[in-house]
Design an enzyme around this catalytic site. Structure first.
Site, short mmCIF file in Angstrom:
data_model
loop_
_atom_site.label_atom_id
_atom_site.label_comp_id
_atom_site.label_asym_id
_atom_site.label_seq_id
_atom_site.Cartn_x
_atom_site.Cartn_y
_atom_site.Cartn_z
CD GLU A 193 -2.85 1.40 2.40
OE1 GLU A 193 -2.81 0.50 3.21
OE2 GLU A 193 -3.55 2.54 2.51
CG ASN A 252 -5.03 5.21 0.95
OD1 ASN A 252 -5.76 4.57 1.56
ND2 ASN A 252 -3.59 5.01 1.18
CD GLU A 284 -6.04 0.40 0.28
OE1 GLU A 284 -6.07 1.19 1.48
OE2 GLU A 284 -5.27 -0.42 0.30
CG ASP A 314 -8.54 1.97 3.52
OD1 ASP A 314 -8.38 1.13 4.31
OD2 ASP A 314 -8.01 2.81 3.16
CD GLU A 371 -6.52 -1.22 6.79
OE1 GLU A 371 -6.17 -0.41 6.01
OE2 GLU A 371 -7.44 -0.70 7.56
P1 C2E Z 1 -5.01 3.77 5.83
O1 C2E Z 1 -5.37 3.97 4.44
O2 C2E Z 1 -6.03 2.92 6.68
O3 C2E Z 1 -3.46 3.34 6.12
C1 C2E Z 1 -3.33 2.67 7.15
C2 C2E Z 1 -2.54 3.43 8.13
O4 C2E Z 1 -2.19 2.47 9.53
C3 C2E Z 1 -1.16 4.00 7.95
O5 C2E Z 1 -0.83 4.98 8.76
C4 C2E Z 1 0.03 2.93 8.39
O6 C2E Z 1 1.03 3.19 8.67
C5 C2E Z 1 -1.10 2.48 9.54
N1 C2E Z 1 -0.67 1.06 10.16
C6 C2E Z 1 -0.06 0.09 9.50
N2 C2E Z 1 0.07 -0.90 10.10
C7 C2E Z 1 -0.23 -0.62 11.56
C8 C2E Z 1 -0.16 -1.56 12.48
O7 C2E Z 1 0.33 -2.62 12.78
N3 C2E Z 1 -0.39 -0.65 13.94
C9 C2E Z 1 -0.91 0.60 13.68
N4 C2E Z 1 -1.29 1.09 14.71
N5 C2E Z 1 -0.95 1.46 12.51
C10 C2E Z 1 -0.59 0.64 11.35
P2 C2E Z 1 -0.44 6.49 7.83
O8 C2E Z 1 0.57 6.13 6.88
O9 C2E Z 1 -0.14 7.42 9.00
O10 C2E Z 1 -1.69 6.86 7.19
C11 C2E Z 1 -2.83 7.22 7.58
C12 C2E Z 1 -4.07 7.48 6.88
O11 C2E Z 1 -3.71 8.65 5.96
C13 C2E Z 1 -4.32 6.45 5.81
O12 C2E Z 1 -4.99 5.25 6.57
C14 C2E Z 1 -5.20 7.09 4.80
O13 C2E Z 1 -6.53 7.18 5.12
C15 C2E Z 1 -4.56 8.37 4.70
N6 C2E Z 1 -3.69 8.36 3.66
C16 C2E Z 1 -2.23 7.96 3.56
N7 C2E Z 1 -1.58 8.41 2.29
C17 C2E Z 1 -2.77 8.84 1.43
C18 C2E Z 1 -2.80 9.51 0.19
O14 C2E Z 1 -2.03 9.15 -0.67
N8 C2E Z 1 -4.05 9.95 -0.29
C19 C2E Z 1 -5.10 9.98 0.65
N9 C2E Z 1 -6.37 10.47 0.25
N10 C2E Z 1 -5.21 9.36 2.01
C20 C2E Z 1 -3.90 8.91 2.51
CA CA Z 2 -5.71 2.59 3.07
CA CA Z 3 -7.58 1.41 6.37
#
Ligand code: C2E
Ligand code: CA
Ligand code: CA
Length: 422
Positions: A193, A252, A284, A314, A371
């Site tokens: 991802e 995403n 997603e 998602d 996830e």
């Molecule tokens: P998401 O799409 O649900 O992505 C998963 C988030 O959970 C990611 O946080 C990831 O680092 C985190 N994660 C993965 N495995 C674990 C785990 O085992 N434990 C815990 N506690 N967390 C875990 P991240 O990278 O901070 O991203 C947060 C959110 O930001 C994403 O949630 C998504 O909704 C948004 N996002 C990230 N990149 C993009 C993007 O390019 N475009 C858009 N529109 N939204 C994005």
């Molecule tokens: Ca996602």
């Molecule tokens: Ca997610």
């Protein structure tokens, strides 16, 4: 997860007290009841809508129920109407309202309560309700009773302004990191991802918590997404040249991305021009994004599927009508939110949601992805329940594109052993 500390000296003021949960979805209701049990509430009443709740509260008037915890969206009497009725009939001392929808809807309740203290609102919470946040709100009731000291509010990182983000975009400071998705059957890497990061010149690498909310609803979001997609396409080509097995990359999309035909046209033109096969990409989207502009979203999802892209729902499990919506949309993958994954072996309420999500995915024939897999225990449970893929810190944290090949070589054996573990 740690159970929030009732203060060391005294038991929390809600311990053993009676509480009513008002929620139309039985799965969500079960989840909330589980949380309240963990917090050591006494008798827990349940109602499926506002009318049932009012009848119950009238009946129990002689021995007042300490807390009403209600959902906002319910057929029949919704949470706003119920809040007004509770105030008019003086039926609740402490109220908490939860919702899976737009936080702005919850703001209506917060504003109502600011005008009228008789509502007794402790606060509002977005689903999935977390134990810590619930306990924090309850401490406010404790305050009124002279009970536990409130925990400090969780500090959210400051959001950058739109101007800063426009500049950062122009300076090419956004980049994707990649988190592996692994097949539970054999431990093989199936895909990654793409998760956005901001390489800030002074503050270092920043997570989406610092910028995504500002971009939401802004025209700049389209440019932001396309900049990331462009970089992803380049990485896919490099990985192919480096001899990595074929991987799918999930990206995403925001609610606006999904709803705008013009954006979808630009997106597909970008991919087609790159020579990367649409089948290597999975978009997603969250249920909330789909619901915000349902007919446009459905049309665009149909177009993307016809072109051969994958589509993942998602954060599954935290929406408000998950099952029905999911069956209507042409998804190829269902990603179960980590709120129902991590610790599911210990918490029966999480397990219930997890099992029903897996059942749904399996019965509709779409790939299931869990996830937030953080422990070997999470992994084993999911594998035994027949989940297809896992993503989470146990396997790998999101990493820069350059580290993926090395990670794969180094961790191959560990993952295979995990898949075969008893
Ligand atoms: P998401 O799409 O649900 O992505 C998963 C988030 O959970 C990611 O946080 C990831 O680092 C985190 N994660 C993965 N495995 C674990 C785990 O085992 N434990 C815990 N506690 N967390 C875990 P991240 O990278 O901070 O991203 C947060 C959110 O930001 C994403 O949630 C998504 O909704 C948004 N996002 C990230 N990149 C993009 C993007 O390019 N475009 C858009 N529109 N939204 C994005
Ligand atoms: Ca996602
Ligand atoms: Ca997610």
């Amino acid at each position: 997860m740690q159970i929030p500390p009732p203060s060391a000296t005294a038991s929390p003021p809600w311990e053993g007290r009676r509480v009513l949960v008002v929620e139309d979805s039985s799965v969500q209701r079960g989840y909330l009841v589980g949380l309240l049990r963990q917090l050591a509430f006494g008798e827990i009443f349940e109602a499926a809508d506002g009318n049932e709740a009012l009848q119950l509260l009238e009946r129990e008037r002689h021995d007042r129920i300490f807390l009403v915890l209600t959902d906002l969206e319910m057929p029949g009497m919704d949470g706003i109407e119920l809040t007004c009725q509770l105030r008019d009939r003086n039926l609740a001392d402490n109220l908490i309202v939860v919702s899976a929808r737009d936080p702005r809807l919850l703001e209506i309740i917060e504003n109502m309560a600011r005008e009228d203290a008789a509502i007794g609102l402790l606060g509002t919470l977005l689903k999935p309700v977390q134990l810590e946040s619930l306990a924090q709100l309850l401490c406010k009731a404790g305050d009124r009773d002279g009970g536990c000291a409130p925990a400090p509010p969780p500090s959210l990182p400051a959001q950058a302004s739109l101007e800063e983000l426009a500049q950062a975009l122009a300076r090419k400071e956004f980049l994707p990191h990649f988190q592996p998705k692994v097949a539970m059957q054999n431990g093989q890497l199936k895909g990654v991802e793409a998760l956005a990061r901001w390489q800030h010149p002074q503050r270092g690498l920043l997570s989406p918590a610092h910028f995504i909310d500002t971009l939401e609803g802004q025209p700049l979001m389209a440019e932001f997404t396309l900049v990331l997609v462009q970089q992803v396409l380049e990485h896919i080509q490099h990985w192919q040249q480096a001899g990595l097995p074929p991987l799918t990359v999930s990206i995403n999309l925001s609610a606006d991305n999904l709803a705008e035909r013009a954006f979808i046209d630009r997106l597909t033109a970008l991919v087609n021009g790159s020579g990367v096969a649409p089948a290597s990409l999975v978009w997603e989207v969250t249920e909330t994004s789909v619901m915000r502009q349902l007919s446009q979203a459905l049309t665009n999802m149909g177009r993307l599927r016809l072109m051969g892209f994958g589509l993942a729902m998602d954060d599954f499990g935290i929406g408000y009508s998950s099952m029905q919506q999911f069956a209507r949309c042409p998804f190829t993958e269902l990603k179960i939110d980590r709120a129902f994954v991590n610790g599911a072996a210990q918490w029966p309420n999480r397990l219930t949601v997890l099992k029903s999500a897996l059942d749904l995915g399996q019965s509709l024939g779409v790939a299931t992805v869990a996830e937030g897999v953080e422990t070997v225990e999470d992994w084993k449970l999911l594998r035994d329940l027949g989940c297809d893929m896992a993503q989470g810190y146990l396997l790998a944290k999101p990493m820069p594109a350059e580290e993926l090949v090395g990670w794969m070589r180094q961790d191959r054996r560990r993952l295979r052993a995990l898949a075969g573990s008893e």
